[in-house]
Design an enzyme around this catalytic site. Structure first.
Site, PDB file in Angstrom:
ATOM      1  N   GLY B 328       0.840  -1.190   0.000  1.00 34.43           N
ATOM      2  CA  GLY B 328       0.000   0.000   0.000  1.00 34.43           C
ATOM      3  C   GLY B 328       0.878   1.243   0.000  1.00 34.43           C
ATOM      4  N   SER B 329       0.422   2.261   0.704  1.00 38.38           N
ATOM      5  CA  SER B 329       1.122   3.552   0.656  1.00 38.38           C
ATOM      6  C   SER B 329       2.455   3.558   1.380  1.00 38.38           C
ATOM      7  CB  SER B 329       0.222   4.643   1.233  1.00 38.38           C
ATOM      8  OG  SER B 329      -0.931   4.732   0.431  1.00 38.38           O
ATOM      9  N   THR B 330       2.771   2.484   2.151  1.00 38.60           N
ATOM     10  CA  THR B 330       4.093   2.455   2.783  1.00 38.60           C
ATOM     11  C   THR B 330       5.179   2.340   1.707  1.00 38.60           C
ATOM     12  OG1 THR B 330       4.070   0.036   3.031  1.00 38.60           O
ATOM     13  CG2 THR B 330       3.215   1.318   4.868  1.00 38.60           C
TER      14      THR B 330
END
Lengths: 368, 631
Positions: B328-330
């Site tokens: 995801g956004s990590t």
């Protein structure tokens, strides 16, 4: 007066005794006693009881040596007939122990009639050939073989291959010394070789197994191969001079089965090494040589063939036993003469010695 | 001329004597053969048969060594041994097992579960082994059995060492467990030439550190030389070689941190890996739910096994190493670092975010309706702007992304000292060719690169890979292999062997780029998506939230709370702290946790609070109930 009496007694005692035979057998007996002691001292020691067996044996030997061969001849037919009848009875009503019908119950105990044939067989054949000495023909040999095969077959059928071989060999030696033509012998060997595959099919499973195990003991290391493997280990680990009396680990840790009877040679060999083995073999060789010497000088055909057969029987016993314990012959129940524990076998051996002594001692009497 | 009778007699005697000579020759030859055989056995083969006789005589009775102890970085014992009496049956020596067990049951208590466990062991064992019917006998039970021993040939009381994990389920996925040696273990033992050393051992490490460091922990088996007779009875003891205890492991793990972290998860499924960036030492390796490794030690009961194996929460799976999740956004800070390193973006470069990115006739939407407006790199991370990364992915291209992410260990086994780690998926055209069989599936579409940019698509990494990547950034590009064991102490010499003191590699990043990414991640926790979770922390930290789609909802708004729990998104959070000199870097994953900021970040906060400030949490981390519009 007393001294003279003693001297008389002494000369009476040794009159018919052959010095060399007695010396050799005493030497063997000493080895035997020591080995039986070593094989059994851990649990219930059999040495003393073996000593008693030997004394009985010596008495039997002395008694037989007193009889001239002509008198022995009288026992031939009755002994043989009784033996064969008993074997037939064993076949019909014998007691079966461990899958083999070898014993005949007689009231409180049971007897093994095949033992009688060890002496009766050569005695019978010697008597037979002696009877027709003047004109031995082919049919006499044929009948002799027949006389041999009946008990042989009955014993082999029990099954007791070891005793059958001993009885058969004793009989065959008589026939051989009586002059069985070489041609016939060669023919028989050829026939035996070609019959081998057939024999294989009639052998008992346990007999086949023994032969297979001999070829490769490792195929059945826990079953029938176990005896041979453990006894060859005992012999091999004995080395040149052995581990010393009472020091055999194979013996005293109970790896050797039947160690005071049929496998006593493994005990001896482990503790006395190659040196002991050579001495033992030499003693047997001397025993046989003395027997053959006596035989060569015997005065009658009966004495010659009987003596020859008895002498060679010692060889059969010793060779078959040492051969099987050291793993070059199949395991058959044959004791090592004068070494293995066992009263009956020992008495039979001394009886045979007595016959030889009788032949030696009475040769002059007959000749004149 | 006629023969006189005397002549006939003489020639007959000669023939007889000739036969005697023949017989004598045969006898001599046969005896010579025997002597030959004796010479062969007693001289030529003497050494061989001596060995055979010694083998017969001497039995080596193995004495199993003490297995090494495992302690954490503070010396807290995690795995040790204790001695106890067991009642063991050798099935090959027993005629009727049921009858024997019934008989024993009259003397000491045998529960149905003991019988079941025995049955199970029996199925798995070689028949000559002795198998425990009862373990942990009391002294009274030992005495009672001893008095009746003669009734039960083939049944013995034995003193055995048992493995014990005093912390129970804490760190069970890192520790692993030991269990009885089975066929495939035997192959491993053979492959390592350890057969002789395992003669007296019947347990072996099955998973985790117990498995990885099996041969270090095991020790050397001692032997007692016993003279035995043909029946196998010991006659006397000849010599004794003492066993050498196994080596002890000292871990980098902090069991208190581990415990606090596991508690922070509550009953949520997930994983957390916390690494000391300057060494690669793992401080906490959490996979929830956990299990109690003590259950396995003397043969797990089948009902326990079924419970562990059939649970939908799958407690036996080590999610930290074997769960592969889209980051995801990590993923975004690493994308940004790649852009800076490859010169595709400068920090100040801005884009205008209308709330979507059109590519190839497809609209890639941002989470924030209407978009974030003007977005530079700092804002793209702090506010987690998708459109920025759709564009960036397109500009970088899949090959550059794959190469850069590969260099920080994503999609590759980290080499952590636990067996069976998963690789995850680092998507690239080459990967697609390997992964799919049909040619039409093997082709890489440019549109697929776009969602890779925000950590979705084929991306799938294990929590430990993410933790390693964060730690590498936190450590200014110096990368370590993550590891659990700090050093092994030799039980004999006390000598310590360090595990991995050297860095794996130094990535050639510009310090100003690293500093910028760190600054942006600090911004996340100060003013961005992580700000709520890290409010009033009392230390500066860097972080990044992430949400991984489990279920794609095409064309509809995602309302996490209304979806079934197992369809909710996975929540992720990566962090490092303190910001100026990172002592800890971590990656958290909460399965079906929804937004990263909502459920993963609070767990990270608890871990950092404890590790940096020694603050103990009051209970499991609570979900932040008011999700922000983010990601």
């Amino acid at each position: 007066m007393f001294l003279k009496l003693l001297q008389q007694f002494r000369s009476r005692l040794v009159e018919h005794i052959d010095g060399p035979l007695l010396a050799i057998s005493l030497a063997l007996m000493l080895f035997g006693l020591a080995t039986v002691y070593s094989a059994t001292y851990d649990a219930n020691n059999r040495a003393l009881s073996q000593l008693l067996n030997m004394l009985v044996g010596l008495a039997v030997m002395w008694s037989v040596a007193q009889l001239p061969p002509q008198k022995l001849m009288r026992f031939a037919v009755p002994l043989y007939v009784v033996g064969v009848v008993l074997l037939v009875l064993v076949y019909l009503v014998g007691v079966k122990i461990n899958g083999a019908r070898r014993w005949l119950p007689i009231g409180f105990t049971r007897i093994q009639p095949s033992e009688i044939l060890k002496i009766a067989m050569p005695l019978m054949l010697a008597w037979y050939f002696h009877k027709y000495e003047a004109a031995l023909k082919a049919r006499h040999f044929a009948i002799a073989f027949l006389l041999l095969l009946v008990p042989f077959g009955l014993i082999a059928k029990q099954p007791d291959l070891g005793t059958a071989i001993l009885v058969g060999a004793a009989g065959f030696y008589v026939i051989f010394f009586a002059g069985l033509p070489w041609k016939v012998m060669v023919g028989m060997i050829a026939a035996a070789a070609s019959a081998a595959p057939f024999v294989w099919t009639v052998l008992h499973d346990y007999q086949r197994k023994r032969i297979l195990t001999l070829i490769d003991p490792t195929t059945d290391p826990l079953g029938s191969g176990y005896h041979i493997i453990q006894s060859t280990i005992a012999i091999g680990s004995g080395g040149s001079f052995g581990k010393g009396w009472l020091e055999g680990t194979q013996t005293h840790l109970e790896f050797i089965p039947e160690r005071h009877t049929d496998f006593i040679f493994a005990v001896f060999s482990e503790e006395r090494g190659l040196l002991g083995n050579c001495i033992l073999v030499t003693l047997y060789l001397l025993l046989i040589a003395r027997g053959l010497m006596i035989t060569a000088n015997a005065s009658t055909l009966f004495a010659r063939v009987l003596g020859g057969s008895i002498s060679l029987s010692f060889f059969t016993y010793a060779f078959v036993n040492m051969g099987m314990v050291s793993g070059i012959l199949p395991v058959v129940g044959v004791p090592l003469p004068f070494m293995s524990y066992g009263g009956t076998a020992l008495v039979t051996l001394f009886l045979a010695l007595g016959i030889l002594m009788s032949i030696q001692s009475h040769r002059m009497l007959v000749k004149t | 001329m006629r023969h006189s009778p005397l002549n006939t007699r003489d020639s007959e005697l000669d023939r007889f004597r000739f036969r005697i000579a023949i017989a004598a020759t045969v006898v001599v030859a046969a005896f010579a053969l025997l002597i030959g055989r004796f010479v062969y056995l007693q001289i030529v083969q003497h050494d061989y048969y001596t060995t055979r006789a010694e083998d017969n005589r001497i039995s080596l009775v193995p004495i199993a060594p003490n297995r090494g102890v495992i302690v954490d970085r503070n010396g807290t014992i995690m795995a040790r041994n204790y001695s106890a009496f067991t009642l063991e049956i050798t099935p090959s020596k027993v005629d009727d097992l049921d009858e024997t067990i019934d008989g024993i049951a009259k003397v000491i208590e045998i529960l149905p579960k003991d019988r079941r466990r025995f049955r199970k062991l029996l199925e798995e064992s070689k028949s000559f082994e002795s198998l425990p019917i009862r373990t942990r006998l009391t002294d009274e039970e030992v005495a009672r059995f001893a008095a009746n021993r003669y009734l039960f040939p083939g049944v013995e009381v034995k003193a055995r060492l048992f493995r014990q994990y005093p912390l129970g389920p804490i760190a069970s996925h890192a520790l692993g467990y030991i269990n009885r040696i089975n066929k495939s273990d035997l192959e491993t033992i053979e492959k390592n030439d350890q057969e002789a050393n395992y003669k007296g051992t019947d347990h072996i490490g099955k998973t985790g550190l117990e498995q990885k460091y099996e041969f270090a922990l095991h020790g050397e088996t001692g032997y007692e030389e016993v003279e035995i007779d043909a029946g196998g009875r010991a006659v006397r003891s000849l010599a004794r070689t003492a066993p050498v205890s196994g080596n002890n492991l000292t871990l980098t793990l902090d069991t208190r941190l581990q415990e606090i972290t596991e508690k922070a998860f509550g009953d949520r499924r997930g994983a957390l890996v916390a690494i000391e960036p300057s060494t690669g030492g793992i401080l906490a390796l959490v996979s929830t739910p956990t299990f109690d490794p003590n259950l396995f030690v003397d043969g797990i009961r089948s009902e326990d096994w079924d419970l562990l194996n059939n649970s939908p929460d799958r407690p036996m799976v080590n999610r930290a190493l074997n769960g592969a999740y889209p980051p995801g956004s990590t993923f975004k800070p690493f994308m940004a670092l790649a852009a800076l390193e490859l010169g595709k973006r400068t920090p100040g470069q801005t884009i205008s975010d209308p709330g979507y990115f059109n590519f190839g006739g497809h609209q890639f939407r941002d989470d924030k309706k209407g978009g974030h407006g003007l977005v530079d790199m700092y804002k793209s991370i702090v506010a987690s702007c998708d459109t920025y990364y759709y564009m960036l992915a397109n500009d970088l291209g899949i090959d550059n992304i794959a190469r850069f992410m590969g260099s920080i260990g994503l999609g590759k086994k980290t080499g952590v000292d636990i067996e069976g780690e998963s690789e995850g998926v680092l998507p690239s055209p080459e990967w697609k060719k390997r992964r799919f069989k049909r040619p039409e599936q093997q082709k890489w579409f440019a549109g697929e690169t776009i969602s890779i940019g925000i950590g979705q698509g084929y991306n799938a990494y294990t929590p430990i890979q993410l933790a390693q990547a964060v730690a590498t950034v936190a450590n200014d590009g110096v990368m370590f292999r993550p590891h659990l064991v700090r050093y092994i102490t030799d039980s004999r010499t006390g000598e310590k062997t360090m595990i991995e003191p050297e860095p794996l590699r130094k990535l050639p990043w510009k310090q100003q780029n690293i500093d910028f990414i760190k600054k942006a991640m600090i911004g996340v926790n100060r003013e961005g998506t992580g700000a709520r979770a890290f409010a009033g922390a009392g230390y500066e930290s860097g972080g990044k939230t992430g949400t991984a789609q489990v279920f794609s909802l095409k064309g509809s708004d995602y309302k996490g709370g209304k979806l079934k729990q197992e369809l909710r998104d996975h929540a992720l959070f990566i962090a490092f702290a303190p910001a100026d000199n990172p002592k800890i870097a971590l990656a958290v994953l909460v399965e079906n946790g929804g937004f990263g900021a909502q459920s993963a970040a609070p767990i990270a906060r608890m871990v950092l609070d404890y590790y940096l400030l020694g603050k103990l949490p009051k209970g499991p981390a609570k979900d932040d109930e008011t999700p922000e519009e983010e990601e």
